[in-house]
Design a protein around this motif. Structure first.
Motif, PDB file in Angstrom:
ATOM      1  N   ASP A 280      43.290  13.552 -21.451  1.00  0.00           N
ATOM      2  CA  ASP A 280      42.797  12.518 -20.534  1.00  0.00           C
ATOM      3  C   ASP A 280      43.975  11.773 -19.919  1.00  0.00           C
ATOM      4  N   THR A 281      43.720  11.152 -18.772  1.00  0.00           N
ATOM      5  CA  THR A 281      44.696  10.230 -18.198  1.00  0.00           C
ATOM      6  C   THR A 281      44.031   8.855 -18.138  1.00  0.00           C
ATOM      7  N   GLY A 282      44.826   7.827 -17.773  1.00  0.00           N
ATOM      8  CA  GLY A 282      44.270   6.477 -17.686  1.00  0.00           C
ATOM      9  C   GLY A 282      45.373   5.461 -17.869  1.00  0.00           C
ATOM     10  N   THR A 283      45.017   4.289 -18.432  1.00  0.00           N
ATOM     11  CA  THR A 283      46.022   3.239 -18.615  1.00  0.00           C
ATOM     12  C   THR A 283      45.923   2.619 -20.008  1.00  0.00           C
TER      13      THR A 283
ATOM     14  N   GLY B  42      42.806  -0.154 -23.474  1.00  0.00           N
ATOM     15  CA  GLY B  42      42.909   1.217 -22.968  1.00  0.00           C
ATOM     16  C   GLY B  42      41.756   1.531 -22.040  1.00  0.00           C
ATOM     17  N   THR B  43      42.058   2.266 -20.933  1.00  0.00           N
ATOM     18  CA  THR B  43      41.009   2.702 -20.015  1.00  0.00           C
ATOM     19  C   THR B  43      41.215   4.181 -19.709  1.00  0.00           C
ATOM     20  N   VAL B  44      40.196   4.963 -19.950  1.00  0.00           N
ATOM     21  CA  VAL B  44      40.269   6.407 -19.712  1.00  0.00           C
ATOM     22  C   VAL B  44      39.710   6.708 -18.319  1.00  0.00           C
ATOM     23  N   ASP B  45      40.426   7.554 -17.548  1.00  0.00           N
ATOM     24  CA  ASP B  45      39.955   7.976 -16.220  1.00  0.00           C
ATOM     25  C   ASP B  45      38.668   8.790 -16.402  1.00  0.00           C
ATOM     26  N   TRP B  46      37.546   8.159 -16.027  1.00  0.00           N
ATOM     27  CA  TRP B  46      36.245   8.740 -16.324  1.00  0.00           C
ATOM     28  C   TRP B  46      35.936   9.990 -15.483  1.00  0.00           C
ATOM     29  N   ALA B  47      36.367  10.003 -14.216  1.00  0.00           N
ATOM     30  CA  ALA B  47      36.053  11.157 -13.363  1.00  0.00           C
ATOM     31  C   ALA B  47      36.657  12.431 -13.962  1.00  0.00           C
ATOM     32  N   ARG B  48      37.921  12.323 -14.385  1.00  0.00           N
ATOM     33  CA  ARG B  48      38.602  13.489 -14.974  1.00  0.00           C
ATOM     34  C   ARG B  48      37.943  13.894 -16.292  1.00  0.00           C
ATOM     35  N   ARG B  49      37.622  12.885 -17.124  1.00  0.00           N
ATOM     36  CA  ARG B  49      36.995  13.167 -18.416  1.00  0.00           C
ATOM     37  C   ARG B  49      35.638  13.850 -18.228  1.00  0.00           C
ATOM     38  N   LEU B  50      34.808  13.308 -17.331  1.00  0.00           N
ATOM     39  CA  LEU B  50      33.469  13.889 -17.137  1.00  0.00           C
ATOM     40  C   LEU B  50      33.590  15.335 -16.646  1.00  0.00           C
ATOM     41  N   GLU B  51      34.532  15.560 -15.734  1.00  0.00           N
ATOM     42  CA  GLU B  51      34.759  16.913 -15.218  1.00  0.00           C
ATOM     43  C   GLU B  51      35.062  17.870 -16.385  1.00  0.00           C
ATOM     44  N   HIS B  52      35.915  17.417 -17.304  1.00  0.00           N
ATOM     45  CA  HIS B  52      36.257  18.249 -18.459  1.00  0.00           C
ATOM     46  C   HIS B  52      35.064  18.435 -19.395  1.00  0.00           C
ATOM     47  N   MET B  53      34.292  17.358 -19.574  1.00  0.00           N
ATOM     48  CA  MET B  53      33.120  17.433 -20.454  1.00  0.00           C
ATOM     49  C   MET B  53      32.090  18.420 -19.908  1.00  0.00           C
ATOM     50  N   GLN B  54      31.926  18.415 -18.584  1.00  0.00           N
ATOM     51  CA  GLN B  54      30.977  19.357 -17.965  1.00  0.00           C
ATOM     52  C   GLN B  54      31.426  20.797 -18.195  1.00  0.00           C
TER      53      GLN B  54
END
Ligand SMILES: [Zn+2]
Length: 403
Positions: free
Chosen positions: A56-59, A92-104
């Protein structure tokens, strides 16, 4: 110290607070790259690259998370672009768009692999989640019909919107369960279950219901190591690929003025037409070479009984150069050297009856002087890669043929 992995129990959690346990500068991955930091937290929702799924990416506070590494000893290391104070608590904040894409993609893979298993007993050997597409390596070969059936079956499971649940079991418990794949490790296992369809040991992140996969599509497959490699896309990636292919298809259809189902035939027709046009062009070029050869002969200079013809031609390619030199050399006594006006230069030497010159030897003399390579027979020789201006090449050839 081990990192508490928040994504294990809640893949939808994108915000969390955690204490910084350690922070150290990290050797840059490429020389000259800005300093990065290795940050360890007491707990983290960031997924580290593992099991075929990317990080994941994020901050973390003001720091950007550019990589997340599973150290294999229970620690998760966050690679950040700035230092964080040990002992402090960061948000911490996880980049949700990237995470959801991976989860799908990842959950889609479970369903698709289970479909190949259920329909054809075709085992998935490995899974790769790339930046643009995903692939599974299947133990057996697949036909277009197999792929179509498995994709239909997998999408049926997607659209039935079945729950996807996670639970932890001991090695002994796992041994008595019908896992799709033998677990790669021992100890406590994390099981991911697609209700009444698939049970696998997996450490990845998955959607909560199959409906969130959206759709599963196969983009290609090939024979691979005795089995097959199947490329597939899920959810948002299908939508993105659809747009890409729609635009490419629309542009091609406009060029060819045909409907999508006539596209392949349209391209084939175009290729045939092109082949015929090339053939016709070649015939015309050969005829033209005959006429031009006559003009060339008229411009030649007599050296005793020899007719010396040397020119650099910006208008001719290798085939046309040769055709014209050969045509001009039919003139009795003609010794012809034609150069392309390119740099490096091509050359064709053709010698007619009674010219008293060996074309092969002439080419060798040119190559010795200007470099490049080539060869031929006494009547015809060709070369290329000659380094020199057109003027220098023409002057040298004229001198050689005037001896
Ligand atoms: Zn998984």
């Amino acid at each position: 110290m081990k990192t508490e992995r928040l994504y294990y129990t809640d893949a939808y959690r994108t915000a969390f607070d955690a204490q910084v346990l350690a922070c150290a500068p990290r050797a840059p991955s490429t020389p000259g790259a800005p300093t990065a930091y290795a940050v360890e937290l007491a707990a983290s929702a960031f997924y580290p690259t593992s099991g075929g799924q990317p990080f994941d990416t994020g901050t973390l506070g003001d720091a950007r998370v550019v990589d997340v590494i599973d150290e294999g000893d229970g620690r998760v290391v966050h690679v950040t672009d700035r230092a964080l104070g040990p002992g402090t608590v960061v948000a911490g904040t996880v980049d949700w768009a990237r995470r959801l894409e991976h989860m799908q993609q990842h959950t889609g893979q479970h369903v698709l692999s289970a479909a190949f298993e259920a329909l054809f007993s075709n085992r998935t050997e490995s899974f790769h989640l790339g930046a643009d597409s995903c692939s599974i390596d299947l133990a057996g070969e697949v036909s277009a019909q197999d792929v179509s059936r498995a994709i239909d079956e997998a999408n049926r499971i997607v659209w039935e919107d079945r729950p996807v649940t996670v639970r932890f079991v001991s090695e002994q418990e796992a041994a008595s369960l019908p896992l799709r794949k033998e677990p790669a490790r021992g100890g406590t296992l994390r099981l991911v279950e697609v209700a009444d369809y698939d049970l696998s040991a997996c450490g990845g992140t998955h959607v909560a219901r199959t409906g969130a996969i959206g759709i599963i599509a196969a983009s290609g497959w090939e024979k691979f190591r005795g089995g097959s490699r199947l490329q597939f896309l899920c959810g948002v990636r299908v939508r993105r690929r659809f747009d890409l292919w729609r635009d490419a298809l629309a542009a091609t259809m406009t060029h060819l003025s045909v409907a999508p189902e006539e596209l392949a035939a349209g391209v084939e027709r175009l290729q045939t037409e092109n082949k015929l046009a090339q053939r016709a062009l070649r015939t015309v070029q050969e005829k033209l070479a005959g006429y031009e050869a006559r003009a060339l002969v008229a411009r030649g200079t007599r050296v005793g009984s020899r007719l010396v013809i040397v020119e650099a031609r910006p208008d001719l390619d290798a085939v046309a150069l040769k055709a014209m030199a050969v045509a001009a050399a039919t003139e009795p006594g003609a010794a012809v050297a034609l150069f392309s006006a390119t740099s490096p230069s091509l050359v064709v030497v053709a010698c007619g009856q009674g010219a008293g010159v060996d074309a092969g030897a002439m080419l060798k003399a040119l190559v010795a002087q200007f470099g490049g390579k080539g060869g031929g027979k006494p009547d015809l020789a060709q070369g290329g890669g000659l380094q020199g201006s057109s003027d220098a090449l023409v002057a040298a050839a004229r001198e050689l043929l005037s001896r």
